[in-house]
Design an enzyme around this catalytic site. Structure first.
Site, PDB file in Angstrom:
ATOM      1  NE  ARG A 344      23.061  38.676  34.299  1.00 10.74           N
ATOM      2  CZ  ARG A 344      22.374  39.600  33.651  1.00 10.74           C
ATOM      3  NH1 ARG A 344      22.513  40.888  33.938  1.00 10.74           N
ATOM      4  NH2 ARG A 344      21.533  39.260  32.697  1.00 10.74           N
ATOM      5  CB  CYS A 375      44.070  43.811  33.894  1.00 10.22           C
ATOM      6  SG  CYS A 375      44.916  44.626  35.264  1.00 10.22           S
TER       7      CYS A 375
END
Length: 444
Positions: A344, A375
């Site tokens: 979110r 990453c």
């Protein structure tokens, strides 16, 4: 908002209290910096189930479901299962007398697995597949919300009886929320427009449904967005929907008795964010509907609402373990989860808080950025104040993670999804097990 912009609002006062309204109602501070969640020490739960882990307070979920039924006893309260769809959660809300809002054959399958009463289920979605429609018809769901002319034709062909349906209307009401979760205005993918110059508008939808002998049009549906805190937006939507009901009666000679006003009720994720006024909502919505119907000589419709986030969101927390602390221009606290278990912040810029649990410290708190293991530079969970002696192995707890965390979780970087643990009266039950490497390899 950047960290430098956020610093003045953080304050970094002593963490000797829980921010009111953010943590589940059964959460308390214990001795030695422990956090008690529904009567169970969070550090013990982390040791037993590992981290990251979603924890869910069963009693709060049930209590909130009851609060909705008390506030609007005349309404059909349908839990929006997209917020958190597991067998245990659907069983809880069924036992509390709620109906169920589903969006796919998969969600229907979970409902079917726990014997959720089919007549209390709605099927939603702007692009239902034939599999979704067939699953709904095979289980005998009570109502299907139609979202396109193509869908009306498909369902009319598949249904072999008088399937009850609602038409989803775009009411032209903004929920004053993030653009990605705004659903009630023109120019987004949901519903039929009220504008006469739009080809696929409400009038064409009504005519299309009435031309299908296997479909029974019983009402209208709308939804204005998620994380909506302003009650007046729901009043405006209700007034517009009554106008449409009256127009359909006057034009087609039919009185539609069902009105579904959707959900999207806001919950606070960070300190000083607004909560949703359920009692005010119930009172003002009742007055608005009563006035509009009375003034237009229209019978009061049977009301349905669809809270999801509001029922399960505040009942959950997520527990992480610190993997690294990097001090530089900013202090980064990296944890063993991140955007794969909570996307979110990356999707909507959502803000969260976090606190150290499991040990007490008198060291001053300073602003830090809690980041995940993935990453992506956008894998940021929270900008918060944490003790300056935070170190590898510490536990952090993040509140209000019961909704749209498990549901939106992914396997990014081939990281397994966390377990979901239900807690009640100090007893913990594994609701959804942790995903393993063997699980991942089965699909690779």
């Amino acid at each position: 908002m950047t960290l430098s912009e956020l610093l003045p609002s953080l304050g970094c006062e002593a963490a000797d209290h829980l921010e009111p309204g953010l943590w589940p109602q059964g959460t308390k501070l214990g001795e030695g910096g422990e956090l008690l969640f529904a009567g169970a020490p969070v550090s013990h739960l982390a040791a037993r189930f590992g981290t990251p882990a979603y924890l869910l307070d069963e009693e709060q979920v049930r209590n909130t479901a009851r609060a909705y039924r008390r506030a609007l006893p005349e309404a059909d309260v349908a839990f929006a299962s997209k917020a958190l769809c597991t067998r245990a959660v659907l069983r809880w809300v069924a036992e509390e007398g709620l109906s169920l809002d589903t969006c796919s054959a998969g969600e229907i399958a979970v409902a079917r697995a726990v014997g959720f009463p089919a007549e209390r289920i709605l099927l939603h979605g702007n692009a239902k597949t034939p599999e979704d429609l067939k699953a709904a018809l095979q289980y005998g769901v009570g109502r299907i919300v139609l979202d396109s002319l193509d869908e009306i034709e498909q369902l009319g062909t598949l249904a072999d009886g008088a399937q009850r349906v609602l038409i989803r209307v775009t009411p032209g009401v903004s929920g004053d929320t993030h653009a990605a979760i705004t659903t009630g205005t023109e120019g987004q993918k949901f519903g039929f427009s009220l504008r006469p110059d739009v080809r696929d508008n409400v009038d064409r939808a009504v005519a299309a449904v009435l031309s299908q002998p296997s479909l029974q049009l019983t009402g209208l549906h709308c939804h204005i967005g998620s994380q909506v805190s302003r009650v007046d937006r729901y009043e405006e939507a209700a007034r517009k929907m009554v106008e449409v009901l009256v127009r359909i009666r006057d034009h087609y000679g039919i009185t539609l008795r069902d009105l579904d006003l959707g959900g999207g009720h806001a919950v606070p994720y960070a300190d000083r964010e607004a909560s949703f006024d359920l009692e005010g909502y119930a009172r003002r919505l009742r007055v608005a509907l009563g006035y509009e119907c009375s003034s237009r000589d229209f019978p009061l419709p049977r009301l349905t609402i669809e809270p999801g986030r509001a029922i399960v969101g505040p009942a959950g927390i997520t527990v992480y373990r610190v993997c690294a602390v990097k001090r530089g221009a900013r202090t980064f606290v990296a944890v063993d989860g991140g955007m794969s278990d909570n996307p979110r912040p990356a999707l909507y810029g959502a803000r969260y808080t976090a606190r150290l649990v499991g040990r007490r410290t008198k060291v001053a708190r300073t602003p830090m950025t809690v980041v995940g293991r993935h990453c992506e530079s956008g894998d940021v969970l929270a900008d918060v104040c944490l003790p300056d002696d935070i170190h590898v192995g510490d536990l952090l707890a993040v509140p209000c993670t019961g909704a749209y965390h498990h549901s939106l979780a992914s396997n990014y970087n081939l990281v397994g999804r966390p377990p979901l643990v239900g807690v009640r009266d100090g007893h913990a039950t594994l609701l959804v097990r942790r995903e393993t490497e063997e699980d991942l390899l089965r699909r690779c």
